[in-house]
Design a protein around this motif. Sequence first.
Motif, PDB file in Angstrom:
ATOM      1  N   LEU A   1       0.836  -1.205   0.000  1.00  0.00           N
ATOM      2  CA  LEU A   1       0.000   0.000   0.000  1.00  0.00           C
ATOM      3  C   LEU A   1       0.876   1.263   0.000  1.00  0.00           C
ATOM      4  CD1 LEU A   1      -2.930   0.682  -0.086  1.00  0.00           C
ATOM      5  CD2 LEU A   1      -3.111   0.204   2.353  1.00  0.00           C
ATOM      6  N   LEU A   2       1.958   1.226   0.751  1.00  0.00           N
ATOM      7  CA  LEU A   2       2.849   2.394   0.795  1.00  0.00           C
ATOM      8  C   LEU A   2       3.486   2.629  -0.582  1.00  0.00           C
ATOM      9  CD1 LEU A   2       4.517   2.030   4.328  1.00  0.00           C
ATOM     10  CD2 LEU A   2       2.650   3.548   3.639  1.00  0.00           C
ATOM     11  N   ASP A   3       3.737   1.538  -1.329  1.00  0.00           N
ATOM     12  CA  ASP A   3       4.239   1.687  -2.714  1.00  0.00           C
ATOM     13  C   ASP A   3       3.263   2.540  -3.526  1.00  0.00           C
ATOM     14  OD1 ASP A   3       6.321  -0.004  -2.152  1.00  0.00           O
ATOM     15  OD2 ASP A   3       5.454  -1.763  -3.160  1.00  0.00           O
ATOM     16  N   LEU A   4       1.962   2.263  -3.343  1.00  0.00           N
ATOM     17  CA  LEU A   4       0.957   2.993  -4.126  1.00  0.00           C
ATOM     18  C   LEU A   4       0.941   4.475  -3.766  1.00  0.00           C
ATOM     19  CD1 LEU A   4      -2.030   0.462  -3.998  1.00  0.00           C
ATOM     20  CD2 LEU A   4      -0.304   0.744  -5.774  1.00  0.00           C
ATOM     21  N   TYR A   5       1.297   4.787  -2.522  1.00  0.00           N
ATOM     22  CA  TYR A   5       1.385   6.196  -2.108  1.00  0.00           C
ATOM     23  C   TYR A   5       2.645   6.864  -2.669  1.00  0.00           C
ATOM     24  CZ  TYR A   5      -2.384   6.337   1.407  1.00  0.00           C
ATOM     25  OH  TYR A   5      -3.588   6.373   2.048  1.00  0.00           O
ATOM     26  N   GLY A   6       3.495   6.075  -3.314  1.00  0.00           N
ATOM     27  CA  GLY A   6       4.748   6.631  -3.824  1.00  0.00           C
ATOM     28  C   GLY A   6       5.797   6.788  -2.744  1.00  0.00           C
ATOM     29  N   ILE A   7       5.621   6.067  -1.633  1.00  0.00           N
ATOM     30  CA  ILE A   7       6.631   6.137  -0.574  1.00  0.00           C
ATOM     31  C   ILE A   7       7.714   5.114  -0.903  1.00  0.00           C
ATOM     32  CG2 ILE A   7       7.051   5.708   1.876  1.00  0.00           C
ATOM     33  CD1 ILE A   7       4.202   6.797   2.337  1.00  0.00           C
ATOM     34  N   SER A   8       8.916   5.622  -1.070  1.00  0.00           N
ATOM     35  CA  SER A   8      10.014   4.753  -1.493  1.00  0.00           C
ATOM     36  C   SER A   8      10.363   3.777  -0.365  1.00  0.00           C
ATOM     37  CB  SER A   8      11.216   5.627  -1.841  1.00  0.00           C
ATOM     38  OG  SER A   8      12.389   4.911  -1.658  1.00  0.00           O
ATOM     39  N   ARG A   9      10.715   2.571  -0.748  1.00  0.00           N
ATOM     40  CA  ARG A   9      11.089   1.578   0.275  1.00  0.00           C
ATOM     41  C   ARG A   9      12.359   1.989   1.005  1.00  0.00           C
ATOM     42  NH1 ARG A   9       8.464  -4.338  -0.851  1.00  0.00           N
ATOM     43  NH2 ARG A   9       6.457  -3.510  -1.515  1.00  0.00           N
ATOM     44  N   SER A  10      13.104   2.956   0.427  1.00  0.00           N
ATOM     45  CA  SER A  10      14.285   3.432   1.161  1.00  0.00           C
ATOM     46  C   SER A  10      13.905   4.473   2.228  1.00  0.00           C
ATOM     47  CB  SER A  10      15.311   4.016   0.195  1.00  0.00           C
ATOM     48  OG  SER A  10      14.728   5.106  -0.483  1.00  0.00           O
ATOM     49  N   ASP A  11      12.647   4.904   2.226  1.00  0.00           N
ATOM     50  CA  ASP A  11      12.207   5.867   3.257  1.00  0.00           C
ATOM     51  C   ASP A  11      11.913   5.195   4.596  1.00  0.00           C
ATOM     52  OD1 ASP A  11      12.407   8.045   1.671  1.00  0.00           O
ATOM     53  OD2 ASP A  11      10.276   8.232   1.215  1.00  0.00           O
ATOM     54  N   TYR A  12      11.815   3.866   4.584  1.00  0.00           N
ATOM     55  CA  TYR A  12      11.499   3.186   5.844  1.00  0.00           C
ATOM     56  C   TYR A  12      12.121   1.796   5.881  1.00  0.00           C
ATOM     57  CZ  TYR A  12       7.961   0.591   3.170  1.00  0.00           C
ATOM     58  OH  TYR A  12       7.337  -0.204   2.245  1.00  0.00           O
ATOM     59  N   ALA A  13      12.224   1.275   7.089  1.00  0.00           N
ATOM     60  CA  ALA A  13      12.680  -0.111   7.273  1.00  0.00           C
ATOM     61  C   ALA A  13      11.682  -0.790   8.197  1.00  0.00           C
ATOM     62  CB  ALA A  13      14.059  -0.107   7.922  1.00  0.00           C
ATOM     63  N   PHE A  14      11.535  -2.085   8.052  1.00  0.00           N
ATOM     64  CA  PHE A  14      10.774  -2.818   9.058  1.00  0.00           C
ATOM     65  C   PHE A  14      11.717  -3.101  10.214  1.00  0.00           C
ATOM     66  CE2 PHE A  14       8.057  -3.661   5.382  1.00  0.00           C
ATOM     67  CZ  PHE A  14       6.869  -3.222   5.928  1.00  0.00           C
ATOM     68  N   ASP A  15      11.207  -2.940  11.409  1.00  0.00           N
ATOM     69  CA  ASP A  15      12.046  -3.082  12.600  1.00  0.00           C
ATOM     70  C   ASP A  15      11.175  -3.687  13.698  1.00  0.00           C
ATOM     71  OD1 ASP A  15      13.429  -2.731  14.974  1.00  0.00           O
ATOM     72  OD2 ASP A  15      14.291  -0.807  14.358  1.00  0.00           O
ATOM     73  N   MET A  16      11.471  -4.939  14.009  1.00  0.00           N
ATOM     74  CA  MET A  16      10.635  -5.643  14.989  1.00  0.00           C
ATOM     75  C   MET A  16      10.854  -5.127  16.407  1.00  0.00           C
ATOM     76  SD  MET A  16       8.709  -7.583  13.383  1.00  0.00           S
ATOM     77  CE  MET A  16       8.696  -6.400  12.096  1.00  0.00           C
ATOM     78  N   GLY A  17      11.874  -4.266  16.574  1.00  0.00           N
ATOM     79  CA  GLY A  17      12.184  -3.731  17.906  1.00  0.00           C
ATOM     80  C   GLY A  17      11.453  -2.437  18.219  1.00  0.00           C
ATOM     81  N   VAL A  18      10.564  -1.968  17.319  1.00  0.00           N
ATOM     82  CA  VAL A  18       9.804  -0.743  17.638  1.00  0.00           C
ATOM     83  C   VAL A  18       8.696  -1.128  18.612  1.00  0.00           C
ATOM     84  CG1 VAL A  18       8.414   1.155  16.738  1.00  0.00           C
ATOM     85  CG2 VAL A  18      10.248   0.195  15.338  1.00  0.00           C
ATOM     86  N   VAL A  19       8.844  -0.707  19.851  1.00  0.00           N
ATOM     87  CA  VAL A  19       7.890  -1.115  20.895  1.00  0.00           C
ATOM     88  C   VAL A  19       7.058   0.079  21.365  1.00  0.00           C
ATOM     89  CG1 VAL A  19       7.661  -2.164  23.165  1.00  0.00           C
ATOM     90  CG2 VAL A  19       9.375  -3.021  21.581  1.00  0.00           C
ATOM     91  N   ARG A  20       7.628   1.311  21.330  1.00  0.00           N
ATOM     92  CA  ARG A  20       6.940   2.536  21.756  1.00  0.00           C
ATOM     93  C   ARG A  20       6.823   2.608  23.278  1.00  0.00           C
ATOM     94  NH1 ARG A  20       6.901   6.234  19.670  1.00  0.00           N
ATOM     95  NH2 ARG A  20       4.827   7.091  19.582  1.00  0.00           N
ATOM     96  N   GLY A  21       6.928   3.833  23.772  1.00  0.00           N
ATOM     97  CA  GLY A  21       6.918   4.022  25.218  1.00  0.00           C
ATOM     98  C   GLY A  21       5.522   4.111  25.828  1.00  0.00           C
ATOM     99  N   LEU A  22       4.485   4.296  25.000  1.00  0.00           N
ATOM    100  CA  LEU A  22       3.141   4.464  25.552  1.00  0.00           C
ATOM    101  C   LEU A  22       2.393   3.136  25.486  1.00  0.00           C
ATOM    102  CD1 LEU A  22       2.718   7.823  23.693  1.00  0.00           C
ATOM    103  CD2 LEU A  22       2.568   7.638  26.176  1.00  0.00           C
ATOM    104  N   ASP A  23       1.482   2.939  26.450  1.00  0.00           N
ATOM    105  CA  ASP A  23       0.895   1.598  26.655  1.00  0.00           C
ATOM    106  C   ASP A  23      -0.258   1.232  25.729  1.00  0.00           C
ATOM    107  OD1 ASP A  23       2.527   0.973  28.719  1.00  0.00           O
ATOM    108  OD2 ASP A  23       1.205   1.848  30.250  1.00  0.00           O
TER     109      ASP A  23
END
Length: 421
Positions: A243-265
């Motif tokens: 879906l992000l491809d369709l928005y024209g967001i380049s795959r180099s603009d983001y990475a998948f990262d399983m360690g993103v946990v966020r500080g808020l509950d």
Amino acid sequence: MFERPRGTNDWGPGDMAKRRFVESRFVQRAESFGFREVSTPTFESLDLFTAKSGPAIVRELYAFKDQGGRDLALRPEFTASILRFYVSSLRGLPKPLKVYSTGNAFRYEEPQKGRYREFHQLNAEIIGGAPLPSDAEALALAIGTMRAIGLKQVKARIGNIGILRSCLPFSPADQAVLLHALDKRNLEMLDAELARLAHKDLSAPLAKVIQLSGDVAILKDAEKVLGGAGKEGFRYLRDLASLLDLYGISRSDYAFDMGVVRGLDYYTGMVFEIDSPNLGAEKQVGGGGAYNLAEVFRGEPVAQTGFALGLDRLVMAAEAEGTIEPPRPLDAYVVPIGDAARTKAVQILTSLRDAGLGADIDLIGRGPSKNLDYANAIGARFAVLLGERELKAGRATVREMSTGVQREVALDDLADTIRDV
Ligand code: HAM
């Protein structure tokens, strides 16, 4: 002498111009995406913030009793306030509801560069859309805002806290402690807590999976590490990438990262953070994801997703990348020469302002040469010199400050002359 409280800032005219530049790019983008502005109070009932996170959160809040003995807190973010507002009053609006807010937030933190006790956020929420397209839309606005500011070196990291939650079959309180340990990469604490819960077997795969970061291919690796758990969550992230491809967001603009946990509950599904490598320790310029607060506040179940960008850090990132456009200079600085010219000068000043130009006038009664120095110092495009002789002839002398070239123009043509050059 009074000093400002620790962790707060004064912003001078130059700072505010930069902050408004960055903020206006977000507002323009959000409006162009169909988001509309809402505003909520700067302080709320303390319960609003402890409802999901428990009493421990109070340590991080500016919490106080008012003179009526009510427990209140300055908002540490916008999301809880907006969901309170949604559940109490906005449920009847057409869905999805797309809203944005900008303003200050307060957290009792240890101040350092880029981390303050009063800071500003640019916040957006989507309530009541289907999860996948709403998450993509939120990400597209966050990344689109970076582009609109001109930032090139920022990168988003996208994870899915739903996958981690599905690996942690424990009470919400125990899950929160384990997620906190994962967020802080505190493997000792993770081990100890899992031992307490008689699930030491989860320690190694969890420790391994939060290290995985990269393109869509890492999703398969992560799935393997978790031995098939979280299958749906991984499929969700793959669909999100398409879906992000369709928005024209380049795959180099983001990475998948399983360690993103966020500080808020309150997060439940896709989560993301955006970093600027130029900012040192406090490099996270934004974060967000899918969450559930509506039900916590006794509303019906509804999909919720959103993000906040830290204005203070975005400005620092934009300064580092040199993307901030200078504000529009003052068009005209009016210099009356002699007392008799002053009355007419104020009328001319007003007519320039009414014509939509930025115009200012000598307020001190300086001589012409000092006034020209001042016009130069404030960066005015033109000085409009009004002597009695010229005024009698219905004319003014217009001096282009960058070149020093002067010419006489009829007062009737003054605004057009200044506008056209
Ligand atoms: P957050 O990650 O806590 O998320 O904050 C978002 C951004 O606010 C951070 O990435 C950072 O740039 C900025 N920020 C946070 N604390 C400070 C501070 N002490 N000083 C300077 N900047 C700071 C939230 O607040 C969520 N409400 C985002 C969200 C909206 N999730 C769903 N909807």
